[in-house]
Design a protein around this motif. Structure first.
Motif, PDB file in Angstrom:
ATOM      1  N   MET A   1      46.345  60.400  40.811  1.00 12.07           N
ATOM      2  CA  MET A   1      46.460  60.390  42.258  1.00 12.07           C
ATOM      3  C   MET A   1      45.991  59.046  42.797  1.00 12.07           C
ATOM      4  N   ARG A   2      46.756  58.458  43.667  1.00 14.73           N
ATOM      5  CA  ARG A   2      46.440  57.167  44.254  1.00 14.73           C
ATOM      6  C   ARG A   2      45.896  57.380  45.660  1.00 14.73           C
ATOM      7  N   HIS A   3      44.758  56.776  45.938  1.00 15.54           N
ATOM      8  CA  HIS A   3      44.125  56.909  47.252  1.00 15.54           C
ATOM      9  C   HIS A   3      44.066  55.533  47.903  1.00 15.54           C
ATOM     10  N   ILE A   4      44.636  55.397  49.063  1.00 14.97           N
ATOM     11  CA  ILE A   4      44.623  54.132  49.800  1.00 14.97           C
ATOM     12  C   ILE A   4      43.558  54.238  50.889  1.00 14.97           C
ATOM     13  N   THR A   5      42.660  53.262  50.931  1.00 18.09           N
ATOM     14  CA  THR A   5      41.628  53.214  51.958  1.00 18.09           C
ATOM     15  C   THR A   5      42.123  52.352  53.109  1.00 18.09           C
ATOM     16  N   ASP A   6      42.042  52.851  54.324  1.00 21.49           N
ATOM     17  CA  ASP A   6      42.414  52.098  55.511  1.00 21.49           C
ATOM     18  C   ASP A   6      41.329  51.052  55.769  1.00 21.49           C
ATOM     19  N   LEU A   7      41.673  49.792  55.633  1.00 19.46           N
ATOM     20  CA  LEU A   7      40.695  48.711  55.801  1.00 19.46           C
ATOM     21  C   LEU A   7      40.765  48.063  57.184  1.00 19.46           C
ATOM     22  N   SER A   8      41.468  48.694  58.120  1.00 16.70           N
ATOM     23  CA  SER A   8      41.612  48.103  59.460  1.00 16.70           C
ATOM     24  C   SER A   8      40.280  48.018  60.205  1.00 16.70           C
ATOM     25  N   THR A   9      39.284  48.799  59.802  1.00 14.68           N
ATOM     26  CA  THR A   9      37.978  48.754  60.469  1.00 14.68           C
ATOM     27  C   THR A   9      36.939  48.002  59.640  1.00 14.68           C
ATOM     28  N   ALA A  10      37.394  47.315  58.609  1.00 18.11           N
ATOM     29  CA  ALA A  10      36.467  46.602  57.721  1.00 18.11           C
ATOM     30  C   ALA A  10      35.738  45.486  58.463  1.00 18.11           C
ATOM     31  N   HIS A  11      34.459  45.348  58.171  1.00 18.09           N
ATOM     32  CA  HIS A  11      33.629  44.260  58.694  1.00 18.09           C
ATOM     33  C   HIS A  11      33.412  43.295  57.534  1.00 18.09           C
ATOM     34  N   TRP A  12      34.281  42.306  57.424  1.00 19.51           N
ATOM     35  CA  TRP A  12      34.265  41.378  56.295  1.00 19.51           C
ATOM     36  C   TRP A  12      33.182  40.330  56.452  1.00 19.51           C
ATOM     37  N   ARG A  13      32.572  39.957  55.322  1.00 18.29           N
ATOM     38  CA  ARG A  13      31.620  38.842  55.318  1.00 18.29           C
ATOM     39  C   ARG A  13      31.865  38.014  54.067  1.00 18.29           C
ATOM     40  N   LYS A  14      31.748  36.710  54.222  1.00 15.88           N
ATOM     41  CA  LYS A  14      31.989  35.806  53.106  1.00 15.88           C
ATOM     42  C   LYS A  14      30.775  35.765  52.191  1.00 15.88           C
ATOM     43  N   SER A  15      31.022  35.624  50.918  1.00 15.94           N
ATOM     44  CA  SER A  15      29.950  35.502  49.934  1.00 15.94           C
ATOM     45  C   SER A  15      29.060  34.316  50.274  1.00 15.94           C
ATOM     46  N   SER A  16      27.774  34.470  50.059  1.00 12.68           N
ATOM     47  CA  SER A  16      26.841  33.369  50.308  1.00 12.68           C
ATOM     48  C   SER A  16      27.056  32.239  49.310  1.00 12.68           C
ATOM     49  N   TYR A  17      27.791  32.490  48.240  1.00 15.25           N
ATOM     50  CA  TYR A  17      28.075  31.461  47.239  1.00 15.25           C
ATOM     51  C   TYR A  17      29.350  30.686  47.556  1.00 15.25           C
TER      52      TYR A  17
ATOM     53  N   VAL B   1      35.130  34.600  48.279  1.00 11.22           N
ATOM     54  CA  VAL B   1      35.283  36.049  48.213  1.00 11.22           C
ATOM     55  C   VAL B   1      34.630  36.645  49.438  1.00 11.22           C
ATOM     56  N   GLU B   2      35.302  37.628  50.025  1.00 11.48           N
ATOM     57  CA  GLU B   2      34.722  38.384  51.133  1.00 11.48           C
ATOM     58  C   GLU B   2      34.611  39.843  50.709  1.00 11.48           C
ATOM     59  N   ILE B   3      33.558  40.488  51.187  1.00 13.95           N
ATOM     60  CA  ILE B   3      33.398  41.918  50.959  1.00 13.95           C
ATOM     61  C   ILE B   3      33.139  42.602  52.299  1.00 13.95           C
ATOM     62  N   ALA B   4      33.406  43.890  52.339  1.00 12.37           N
ATOM     63  CA  ALA B   4      33.119  44.696  53.524  1.00 12.37           C
ATOM     64  C   ALA B   4      32.039  45.705  53.148  1.00 12.37           C
ATOM     65  N   ASP B   5      31.014  45.792  53.980  1.00 11.51           N
ATOM     66  CA  ASP B   5      29.862  46.657  53.702  1.00 11.51           C
ATOM     67  C   ASP B   5      29.921  48.027  54.361  1.00 11.51           C
ATOM     68  N   ASN B   6      30.916  48.260  55.179  1.00  2.73           N
ATOM     69  CA  ASN B   6      30.877  49.468  56.010  1.00  2.73           C
ATOM     70  C   ASN B   6      31.707  50.634  55.460  1.00  2.73           C
TER      71      ASN B   6
END
Length: 67
Positions: A1-17, A26-31
């Motif tokens: 089963m494939r599950h798609i996460t809606d990332l439209s509300t993602a709060h992206w932040r860039k890696s400190s590196y 690289v950016e990640i979303a913490d929320n």
């Protein structure tokens, strides 16, 4: 089963590196509890990987251990 996460509300932040010279960024979303969305900051409208938080923690821990 494939599950798609809606990332439209993602709060992206860039890696400190990441740097300001156009290097590998690289950016990640913490929320998203239990998940870590990851994307290339140079292609913010491109695809993103959604990784289980435990797997991301192990990955980051392995990188830190390598120094």
């Amino acid at each position: 089963m494939r599950h798609i996460t809606d990332l439209s509300t993602a709060h992206w932040r860039k890696s400190s590196y990441s740097n300001t010279n156009g290097g590998s960024c690289v950016e990640i979303a913490d929320n998203f509890p239990g998940l870590v969305p990851v994307r290339d900051s140079k292609n913010p409208h491109g695809p993103a990987l959604v990784i289980p938080a435990e797997a991301w923690a192990a990955f980051v821990g392995g990188l830190k251990a390598q120094g």
